[in-house]
Design a protein around this motif. Structure first.
Motif, PDB file in Angstrom:
ATOM      1  N   SER B  10       0.846  -1.189   0.000  1.00  0.00           N
ATOM      2  CA  SER B  10       0.000   0.000   0.000  1.00  0.00           C
ATOM      3  C   SER B  10       0.879   1.236   0.000  1.00  0.00           C
ATOM      4  N   LYS B  39     -11.465  -0.668  -8.405  1.00  0.00           N
ATOM      5  CA  LYS B  39     -12.062   0.218  -7.414  1.00  0.00           C
ATOM      6  C   LYS B  39     -13.074  -0.572  -6.604  1.00  0.00           C
ATOM      7  N   THR B  85      -6.921  -0.059  -6.129  1.00  0.00           N
ATOM      8  CA  THR B  85      -5.967  -1.143  -5.923  1.00  0.00           C
ATOM      9  C   THR B  85      -5.501  -1.643  -7.281  1.00  0.00           C
ATOM     10  N   THR B 102      -1.661  -3.712  -4.807  1.00  0.00           N
ATOM     11  CA  THR B 102      -1.112  -2.519  -4.181  1.00  0.00           C
ATOM     12  C   THR B 102      -2.232  -1.495  -4.066  1.00  0.00           C
ATOM     13  N   LYS B 103      -2.556  -1.115  -2.842  1.00  0.00           N
ATOM     14  CA  LYS B 103      -3.618  -0.148  -2.628  1.00  0.00           C
ATOM     15  C   LYS B 103      -3.024   1.257  -2.604  1.00  0.00           C
ATOM     16  N   ASP B 105      -3.834   5.054  -1.831  1.00  0.00           N
ATOM     17  CA  ASP B 105      -4.850   5.925  -1.239  1.00  0.00           C
ATOM     18  C   ASP B 105      -4.322   7.345  -1.054  1.00  0.00           C
TER      19      ASP B 105
END
Lengths: 119, 107
Positions: B10, B39, B85, B102-103, B105
């Motif tokens: 992440s 998403k 992601t 892999t997120k 944000d």
């Protein structure tokens, strides 16, 4: 416009069976390899099964071998996944996907259908 | 089976940042590497196929590179709609396998 529409999901008890369907439109199903990919709640993507254009070859992830069967009806432009002996760990959203040729990417996906295995 | 790993798992980034995600295969997969964006509540969307070919309709800020075992996905200038992601996937052999994701944000 290419579309894949998944259906057939639902709640089933452990040991039960379910048949998923994927209706294709905007292209001829016989063009392509087709696969099912699943995603358990909050988890990543897992490829489940694939079938060649003419149905003469099929492949499965080890965890579903002997329990799941992928099938296609090119005349009806439809893909299927027969799921038997379902387990709690099969709980997931199941997506139908298209692979234009063997070794290509999954370029179109259905919207997914949720399968919940629980007593 | 070919194992796929991704790093980081992440990341937090700001709009306008350059973002790079790495994917590694447990053996050579030549250029049979694809990238997807997902998403919440939606099906994955193909971004990059064959390691570096941009899928039709995908913005030019996305690019992919690599071959063999090491690959990267780069977003040159992160946009609000890019928070999602990202998964890599090998199509070299069956079973097809995906990276863990892999997120990305908002920082």
């Amino acid at each position: 416009e290419v579309q894949l529409v998944d259906s057939g999901g639902g709640l089933v008890q452990p040991g039960g069976s379910l048949r998923l369907s994927c209706a294709a439109s905007g292209f001829t199903l016989s063009c392509c390899w087709m696969s099912w990919v699943r995603q358990a709640p909050g988890k990543g993507l897992e490829w489940v099964a694939a079938m060649k254009q003419d149905g003469t070859e099929e492949f499965y992830v080890d965890s579903v071998k002997g329990r799941f069967t992928i099938a296609r009806d090119n005349a009806k432009n439809s893909l299927y996944l027969q799921m038997n002996s379902l387990r709690a760990e099969d709980t997931a959203v199941y997506y139908c996907t298209r692979e234009m040729a063997y070794g290509d990417s999954f370029d179109y996906w259905g919207q997914g259908t949720l399968v919940t295995v629980s007593s | 089976d070919i194992q796929m790993t991704q790093s980081p798992s992440s990341l937090s980034a700001s709009v306008g940042d350059r973002v790079t995600i790495t994917c590694r295969a447990s053996q050579s997969i030549r250029s049979y590497l694809n990238w997807y964006q997902q998403k919440p509540g939606k099906a994955p969307k193909l971004l990059i196929r064959a390691a570096s070919t941009l899928q039709s309709g995908v913005p030019l800020r996305f690019s992919g590179s690599g071959s063999g075992t090491d690959f990267t996905l780069t977003i040159s200038s992160l946009q609000p709609e890019d928070f999602a992601t990202y998964y890599c996937q090998q199509s070299y052999t069956t079973p097809r396998t995906f990276g863990p994701g892999t997120k990305v944000d908002i920082k």
